[in-house]
Write an enzyme that holds these catalytic residues in place. Sequence first.
Site, PDB file in Angstrom:
ATOM      1  N   ASN A 217       0.843  -1.185   0.000  1.00  0.00           N
ATOM      2  CA  ASN A 217       0.000   0.000   0.000  1.00  0.00           C
ATOM      3  C   ASN A 217       0.885   1.244   0.000  1.00  0.00           C
ATOM      4  O   ASN A 217       2.104   1.141  -0.054  1.00  0.00           O
ATOM      5  CB  ASN A 217      -0.944  -0.020   1.213  1.00  0.00           C
ATOM      6  CG  ASN A 217      -0.186  -0.198   2.514  1.00  0.00           C
ATOM      7  OD1 ASN A 217       0.596   0.650   2.920  1.00  0.00           O
ATOM      8  ND2 ASN A 217      -0.406  -1.348   3.173  1.00  0.00           N
ATOM      9  N   ARG A 218       0.286   2.406   0.094  1.00  0.00           N
ATOM     10  CA  ARG A 218       1.014   3.658  -0.084  1.00  0.00           C
ATOM     11  C   ARG A 218       1.617   4.228   1.204  1.00  0.00           C
ATOM     12  O   ARG A 218       2.161   5.320   1.210  1.00  0.00           O
ATOM     13  CB  ARG A 218       0.097   4.717  -0.705  1.00  0.00           C
ATOM     14  CG  ARG A 218      -0.446   4.340  -2.071  1.00  0.00           C
ATOM     15  CD  ARG A 218      -1.383   5.421  -2.602  1.00  0.00           C
ATOM     16  NE  ARG A 218      -2.012   5.043  -3.848  1.00  0.00           N
ATOM     17  CZ  ARG A 218      -1.475   5.200  -5.057  1.00  0.00           C
ATOM     18  NH1 ARG A 218      -0.268   5.742  -5.162  1.00  0.00           N
ATOM     19  NH2 ARG A 218      -2.119   4.827  -6.134  1.00  0.00           N
TER      20      ARG A 218
END
Length: 410
Positions: A217-218
């Site tokens: 994920n970011r």
Amino acid sequence: MSAERGGPLEGRAVVLGVTGSIASYKAAEIASRLRQAGASVDVAMTPSATEFITPLTFRSLTGREPYVGMFAPGGEPGEAHVELARRADVMLIAPATASTLARLAHGLADDFVSLTALATRAPLLVAPAMDAQMWEHPATSANVETLRARGVEVVGPLSGRLASGRSGAGRLVEPDALVGAVRARLGREGGDLAGRLVVVTAGGAREPLDPVRYLSNRSSGKMGYALAEVARDRGADVVLVTTVGAQVAPPYGIRAVEVESAAEMLEAVSRHAEGADALLMAAAVSDFRPRTRAEGKMKRSDRGEGPPAVELALNTDIAAAVEGARVKVSFAAETLALDSEALRVEALRKLRSKGARLVVANDVTAPGSGFGSPTNRVSILDEQGDVEPLPLLPKYDCAARILDRVAALL
């Protein structure tokens, strides 16, 4: 990472001792960073230090006249060293030469730096800088051990290329880490989390698909790192369980444990949370992982077939799995508006399912509050369902507000 104002150095009196080393030029950056953090900075210099860097440099950076020689600034004789020593909250000598370490160890006071160090009752930190052969000499080792036995904190040195052109131990610790050491020492002296063990998770977990690809994920890890830094600044012993993909260097004085997958994080958190007073689960852990990992790189088919199907499996909910009598804080990265009833309901569900005392929710789609941003806007929800919305804040300041709540629960 640190907030420039409002942290543990705000309004504190710091004495920076500078001695005759080629690394003296770094003391200018140290003085500047201390001043930016809100401290009042008095610089004391040995005569040999002025051969490497001028007093004017420090006067420009601190707004105060440096102490040089054995007299007060301006050449007036008196008890300047006693006054300086009495008002100091902490003293840092950086760089500290082999001669300075010897003076301190044997109680000599023949320059203003050692004179002030001998007179102060404030915490004393020294950051050695010298050639490796000098650092490794038995006399230097004995002096360092003497100082440590008296409660002096020795920060460094680092190993690397030295001014002589050789490599070895003797490099001055970088200014950011030295300021971190000062903040940590002040926190241990009187912070509201002194003596507590705090475990923080940070970053985005990686779930491998094959040897070169992964699901993630970011998350940058910045919020978790800010929490770890604030906890350290308030006196806690901090363990930071961080993913290898975090985009921030671990703050000074924090035990960093690197993990990659959710399974590795679960094992590390379970191990280090034993006896912890607080567990802050700020990491963005993948809910899913590939059910199987390909042994070799998954390649595009030459026969025109579609991409390979990836079957997913659920990861263990780490926050729910790690139980114990501690203050547990869960984080919820949502795409729901912070003022919505839907977010409140979801946060309350997470709080109860994970056995948490607090849930910190943020809308990652909101401006200034997404992954990688230096700021965050969150709402803190407690067991009674009460919500405390916070304004948009630097992540250090946001972490401080969260830890205010943790400290109250402790």
